[in-house]
Design a protein around this motif. Sequence first.
Motif, PDB file in Angstrom:
ATOM      1  N   ALA A 629       0.832  -1.213   0.000  1.00  0.00           N
ATOM      2  CA  ALA A 629       0.000   0.000   0.000  1.00  0.00           C
ATOM      3  C   ALA A 629       0.859   1.253   0.000  1.00  0.00           C
ATOM      4  CB  ALA A 629      -0.928   0.005   1.209  1.00  0.00           C
ATOM      5  N   THR A 630       2.036   1.177   0.651  1.00  0.00           N
ATOM      6  CA  THR A 630       2.967   2.304   0.633  1.00  0.00           C
ATOM      7  C   THR A 630       4.221   1.885  -0.123  1.00  0.00           C
ATOM      8  OG1 THR A 630       3.825   1.626   2.790  1.00  0.00           O
ATOM      9  CG2 THR A 630       2.140   3.351   2.771  1.00  0.00           C
ATOM     10  N   TYR A 631       4.817   2.830  -0.812  1.00  0.00           N
ATOM     11  CA  TYR A 631       5.970   2.529  -1.653  1.00  0.00           C
ATOM     12  C   TYR A 631       7.216   2.331  -0.797  1.00  0.00           C
ATOM     13  CZ  TYR A 631       9.295   2.791  -5.505  1.00  0.00           C
ATOM     14  OH  TYR A 631      10.280   2.509  -6.421  1.00  0.00           O
ATOM     15  N   VAL A 632       8.031   1.362  -1.173  1.00  0.00           N
ATOM     16  CA  VAL A 632       9.296   1.106  -0.479  1.00  0.00           C
ATOM     17  C   VAL A 632      10.382   1.905  -1.200  1.00  0.00           C
ATOM     18  CG1 VAL A 632      10.961  -0.629   0.277  1.00  0.00           C
ATOM     19  CG2 VAL A 632       8.517  -1.204   0.180  1.00  0.00           C
ATOM     20  N   TRP A 633      10.760   3.027  -0.618  1.00  0.00           N
ATOM     21  CA  TRP A 633      11.735   3.923  -1.253  1.00  0.00           C
ATOM     22  C   TRP A 633      13.118   3.282  -1.249  1.00  0.00           C
ATOM     23  CZ3 TRP A 633       9.152   7.978  -3.253  1.00  0.00           C
ATOM     24  CH2 TRP A 633       7.947   8.329  -2.673  1.00  0.00           C
ATOM     25  N   GLN A 634      13.837   3.448  -2.357  1.00  0.00           N
ATOM     26  CA  GLN A 634      15.180   2.891  -2.484  1.00  0.00           C
ATOM     27  C   GLN A 634      16.199   4.018  -2.313  1.00  0.00           C
ATOM     28  OE1 GLN A 634      15.451  -0.486  -2.888  1.00  0.00           O
ATOM     29  NE2 GLN A 634      13.203  -0.456  -2.798  1.00  0.00           N
ATOM     30  N   ALA A 635      17.016   3.932  -1.270  1.00  0.00           N
ATOM     31  CA  ALA A 635      17.948   5.024  -0.952  1.00  0.00           C
ATOM     32  C   ALA A 635      18.939   5.292  -2.078  1.00  0.00           C
ATOM     33  CB  ALA A 635      18.704   4.697   0.339  1.00  0.00           C
ATOM     34  N   ASP A 636      19.285   4.253  -2.865  1.00  0.00           N
ATOM     35  CA  ASP A 636      20.303   4.420  -3.901  1.00  0.00           C
ATOM     36  C   ASP A 636      19.708   4.765  -5.266  1.00  0.00           C
ATOM     37  OD1 ASP A 636      19.088   1.988  -4.309  1.00  0.00           O
ATOM     38  OD2 ASP A 636      20.947   0.884  -4.706  1.00  0.00           O
ATOM     39  N   SER A 637      18.408   4.959  -5.341  1.00  0.00           N
ATOM     40  CA  SER A 637      17.788   5.272  -6.634  1.00  0.00           C
ATOM     41  C   SER A 637      18.116   6.699  -7.051  1.00  0.00           C
ATOM     42  CB  SER A 637      16.268   5.102  -6.552  1.00  0.00           C
ATOM     43  OG  SER A 637      15.661   5.557  -7.756  1.00  0.00           O
ATOM     44  N   THR A 638      18.451   6.877  -8.311  1.00  0.00           N
ATOM     45  CA  THR A 638      18.657   8.234  -8.834  1.00  0.00           C
ATOM     46  C   THR A 638      17.459   8.693  -9.668  1.00  0.00           C
ATOM     47  OG1 THR A 638      19.849   7.338 -10.755  1.00  0.00           O
ATOM     48  CG2 THR A 638      21.173   8.048  -8.849  1.00  0.00           C
ATOM     49  N   TYR A 639      16.402   7.874  -9.710  1.00  0.00           N
ATOM     50  CA  TYR A 639      15.184   8.235 -10.437  1.00  0.00           C
ATOM     51  C   TYR A 639      14.020   8.564  -9.512  1.00  0.00           C
ATOM     52  CZ  TYR A 639      16.838   7.072 -15.139  1.00  0.00           C
ATOM     53  OH  TYR A 639      17.495   7.075 -16.334  1.00  0.00           O
ATOM     54  N   ILE A 640      13.857   7.794  -8.432  1.00  0.00           N
ATOM     55  CA  ILE A 640      12.702   7.954  -7.549  1.00  0.00           C
ATOM     56  C   ILE A 640      13.207   8.159  -6.120  1.00  0.00           C
ATOM     57  CG2 ILE A 640      10.560   6.928  -6.708  1.00  0.00           C
ATOM     58  CD1 ILE A 640      10.497   7.382  -9.709  1.00  0.00           C
ATOM     59  N   GLN A 641      12.893   9.320  -5.541  1.00  0.00           N
ATOM     60  CA  GLN A 641      13.278   9.598  -4.165  1.00  0.00           C
ATOM     61  C   GLN A 641      12.098  10.166  -3.391  1.00  0.00           C
ATOM     62  OE1 GLN A 641      15.945   9.144  -2.101  1.00  0.00           O
ATOM     63  NE2 GLN A 641      16.824   7.816  -3.699  1.00  0.00           N
ATOM     64  N   HIS A 642      12.118   9.955  -2.088  1.00  0.00           N
ATOM     65  CA  HIS A 642      11.049  10.433  -1.208  1.00  0.00           C
ATOM     66  C   HIS A 642      11.182  11.949  -1.063  1.00  0.00           C
ATOM     67  CE1 HIS A 642       8.683   9.610   2.791  1.00  0.00           C
ATOM     68  NE2 HIS A 642       8.135  10.540   2.036  1.00  0.00           N
ATOM     69  N   PHE A 703      22.903   9.586 -18.106  1.00  0.00           N
ATOM     70  CA  PHE A 703      22.242  10.700 -17.419  1.00  0.00           C
ATOM     71  C   PHE A 703      20.762  10.776 -17.780  1.00  0.00           C
ATOM     72  CE2 PHE A 703      25.910  13.876 -16.383  1.00  0.00           C
ATOM     73  CZ  PHE A 703      26.439  12.949 -15.502  1.00  0.00           C
ATOM     74  N   ASN A 704      20.418  10.339 -19.009  1.00  0.00           N
ATOM     75  CA  ASN A 704      19.037  10.488 -19.499  1.00  0.00           C
ATOM     76  C   ASN A 704      18.699  11.975 -19.549  1.00  0.00           C
ATOM     77  OD1 ASN A 704      16.454   9.713 -20.401  1.00  0.00           O
ATOM     78  ND2 ASN A 704      16.337   8.019 -18.961  1.00  0.00           N
ATOM     79  N   SER A 705      17.484  12.367 -19.219  1.00  0.00           N
ATOM     80  CA  SER A 705      17.085  13.775 -19.321  1.00  0.00           C
ATOM     81  C   SER A 705      16.505  14.245 -17.993  1.00  0.00           C
ATOM     82  CB  SER A 705      16.029  13.931 -20.421  1.00  0.00           C
ATOM     83  OG  SER A 705      14.843  13.231 -20.052  1.00  0.00           O
ATOM     84  N   TYR A 706      16.403  15.563 -17.850  1.00  0.00           N
ATOM     85  CA  TYR A 706      15.734  16.102 -16.665  1.00  0.00           C
ATOM     86  C   TYR A 706      14.295  15.589 -16.577  1.00  0.00           C
ATOM     87  CZ  TYR A 706      19.383  19.542 -15.528  1.00  0.00           C
ATOM     88  OH  TYR A 706      20.548  20.149 -15.149  1.00  0.00           O
ATOM     89  N   GLY A 707      13.636  15.532 -17.735  1.00  0.00           N
ATOM     90  CA  GLY A 707      12.244  15.089 -17.730  1.00  0.00           C
ATOM     91  C   GLY A 707      12.073  13.700 -17.168  1.00  0.00           C
ATOM     92  N   SER A 708      13.015  12.816 -17.482  1.00  0.00           N
ATOM     93  CA  SER A 708      12.904  11.431 -17.020  1.00  0.00           C
ATOM     94  C   SER A 708      13.250  11.295 -15.549  1.00  0.00           C
ATOM     95  CB  SER A 708      13.818  10.526 -17.844  1.00  0.00           C
ATOM     96  OG  SER A 708      15.183  10.830 -17.581  1.00  0.00           O
ATOM     97  N   ARG A 709      13.894  12.308 -14.968  1.00  0.00           N
ATOM     98  CA  ARG A 709      14.324  12.220 -13.567  1.00  0.00           C
ATOM     99  C   ARG A 709      13.473  13.093 -12.648  1.00  0.00           C
ATOM    100  NH1 ARG A 709      18.791   9.142 -12.729  1.00  0.00           N
ATOM    101  NH2 ARG A 709      20.008   8.615 -14.569  1.00  0.00           N
ATOM    102  N   ARG A 710      12.256  13.389 -13.086  1.00  0.00           N
ATOM    103  CA  ARG A 710      11.392  14.243 -12.272  1.00  0.00           C
ATOM    104  C   ARG A 710      10.876  13.566 -11.004  1.00  0.00           C
ATOM    105  NH1 ARG A 710       7.880  17.145 -17.014  1.00  0.00           N
ATOM    106  NH2 ARG A 710       9.539  18.474 -17.807  1.00  0.00           N
ATOM    107  N   GLY A 711      11.143  12.287 -10.861  1.00  0.00           N
ATOM    108  CA  GLY A 711      10.774  11.621  -9.624  1.00  0.00           C
ATOM    109  C   GLY A 711      11.828  11.763  -8.541  1.00  0.00           C
TER     110      GLY A 711
END
Length: 894
Positions: A629-642, A703-711
């Motif tokens: 029900a709640t997302y498990v945040w990954q500390a090492d992710s460079t795409y999705i952060q809390h 690096f991808n793009s800023y748009g792809s890293r908006r999370g």
Amino acid sequence: MASLDSLNCQRSLDIDGTIYHYYSLPEAARSLGDISRLPLSLKVLLENLLRCEDNATVSVFDIKAMVDWQQERRSDHEIQFRPARVLMQDFTGVPAVVDLAAMRAAMAAAGGDPQKINPLSPVDLVIDHSVMVDQYASPGAFGQNVDLEMQRNGERYAFLRWGQDAFANFRVVPPGTGICHQVNLEYLARTVWTKEENGQTLAFPDTLVGTDSHTTMINGLGVLGWGVGGIEAEAAMLGQPVSMLIPEVIGFKLSGKLKEGITATDLVLSVTQMLRKHGVVGKFVEFYGDGLAELPLADRATIANMAPEYGATCGFFPVDAITLDYLRLSGRPEATIKLVEAYSKAQSLWREPGHEPLFSASLELDMGSVEACLAGPKRPQDRVPLPLVSQAFDDLLALQLKPAAGAPGNSLVKHDSQIYKLQDGAVVIAAITSCTNTSNPSVMMAAGLLAKKAVEKGLQRKPWVKSSLAPGSKVVTEYFAAAGLTRYLDELGFALVGYGCTTCIGNSGPLLEPIETAIQQADLTVAAVLSGNRNFEGRVHPLVKANWLASPPLVVAYALAGTVRIDLSSQPLGTGRDGAPVYLRDIWPSQAEIAAAVAQVSSTMFRQQYAAVFSGDAQWQAIAVPQAATYVWQADSTYIQHPPFFADIAGDPPHVGDIHGARILALLGDSVTTDHISPAGNIKKNSPAGRYLGEHGVAQADFNSYGSRRGNHEVMMRGTFANIRIRNEMLGGEEGGNTLYMPSGDKLAIYDAAMRYQDEGVPLVIFAGQEYGTGSSRDWAAKGTNLLGVKAVIAESFERIHRSNLVGMGVLPLQLRAGQTRKTLQLNGTEKVTIGGLDGVSLRPHMSLALDITRADGSHEEVEVLCRIDTQNEVEYFKAGGILHHVLRQMLKS
């Protein structure tokens, strides 16, 4: 929510034995008075109020205010609009889902039920902004680009798959399907929506808000909708109404029909120029007149799509027989089509010949007067007739203090055993892309037919042109194949590169290395020609300074010519295999040829391509999805952060007080776009965001793009004001996202300076010119501004969505009074600023506030500014710290 129906206007329709209940506008008019000449777009809003009357957010006084609008044809009355649904694309959708996940985490941390955080309105998210044009001009380009997309975006896509399972009322259209606006037009929209309520089937107009400014495209189908920031869209998902003033409505009368050889793109660029000149920011535009009978649905959608470019909230087309024809062509069920016709006629929402509603103002265009044109080189409203494009480019060179046409800058390029000269004006990108035109079979078939004739004449694209075809749906490639045109597009380098928003959003991918080197070494001003809607500086490609919007067939033509320093109306594109010059007129298809090709488009194509639209390919289906029900945040992710937005939500709301001793982070000019504020494209290695990614083990190639890293807020706050083309007047207007840190005067990246100020507890402000925040509805332009510690943006005027987003993130938008500018105030960035009168109890919409400027020599100047918190709802949002903070606090209370 059931309406109070104080006007007793609920009625029913029987369509083939199915009973639909609805709130009747003609019945309501018996009590309210004549509404026969109320603009049809306002009738849709009126129905929304009748259906949502609750004496809390909607009262009978709000309903009457809609009718009273006819007296002055404008109103200062605030209403609460509840759209039927929400549409998202992935660049804006990922941060919205991140926010929802963060709200669930905050709700759980505060002891509440995280599952309360759930969309209450249907939400569709279409993954369409992540494919990049890495490979092109080859049969395998599509497959290779899709593979790269999945590799780069695996984390994001796994997160969206989690969201699809975790949230109710939330559907995801997988990558490789199409552009959200075209998918909406061809499949998702219904024109008349239905839902079950209290055991009855309720029918009402299909309405929506979307997290992309080009959501307006759907107005071509008689669906009222527009773009909002992701912040506002999230609130709408969670049951909050969209607060708005009853808008002015500008009528745009169309008559006549387009001449031979003139495209819908030429028409929309002409309309855009006219409406931008008239001034329609914050207003509805409604198209009317008997010329609509000559305007196919796809052409209407093309015009509606570019409402952000002409500045309007939306560009609305009423429902008529052409609407029904398109619904049938695109494979909608017959029951839906019958409902749309019966409901629209019963509600007087059907376009009748000769009908002229009352408008705040009107414009008129004879479509027979439209000429072939492009728009550019930097703004979509700057229409240039085709014969004058070369001169317009030379004028740009003159502004850059470059040589005139007789002595262009140039550089030799060696590639694949070829040697050629690259010059100023070279077309290095030619892209058939974007929702604006790829949804329109007539201009797409025109491009295919022009390609066929060019190949038959022996023409080829120039070797320095990066060419691409990125349709908005799979239906396009199917009808190209049916018309026998695919092989000719392939032969000219316009092979399929992906289904999504590519060049228009900045996902152009790299140019060939020798070409990039040549551009940089000789400081060349090169061009892109694209069938898109956005051509702002730095958006298409960081090395391309001149960007031209054009119809798909003109994109192909410029790829053949290889330069914009040519008059295509009189000069040859090249030499045919017979040695004779070939002119554009020699290969331009006739209207009859285009019509014959368009006749190949069938409803079967739509039904087949959308039969399993939510399924995705094997790669999508193989993504592992955590069930929680709640997302498990990954500390090492460079795409999705809390994100940190809701860290203190369980405590008291922040105190709204005066802003003392603020430093100026940037002095910006006119037409600063959300691209300038929060770029979507390339991340430079030596930028703050590039350094962050490097420190976290990400290679530059990934690096991808800023748009792809908006999370990831860490990337996005570092990217705020980091566009390589932004000009900070504190530095004499030099390009790049830098500023002067005060009082030392050190030159720093804006992010680095902001962090120093934040460590010292110094608040920040931004000063800007007119139309601050134009362009895409980019929530990170407001979120990033907030995270940098900016407390207020003081501008001459604001774009509608960005102003709303600033309020939604707790950043104060202030408008300078007429005649005042950052220049008349003689600001240089060394000043300190205090803003008084912000006591939370007395804060109200459109109040005057005192702006005190303390100069470096100790002298003071006080001026009055207008608070652009526009509605009482926005006051409450601002006092809570932002719109989502307000919603979450309300949920915690309940």
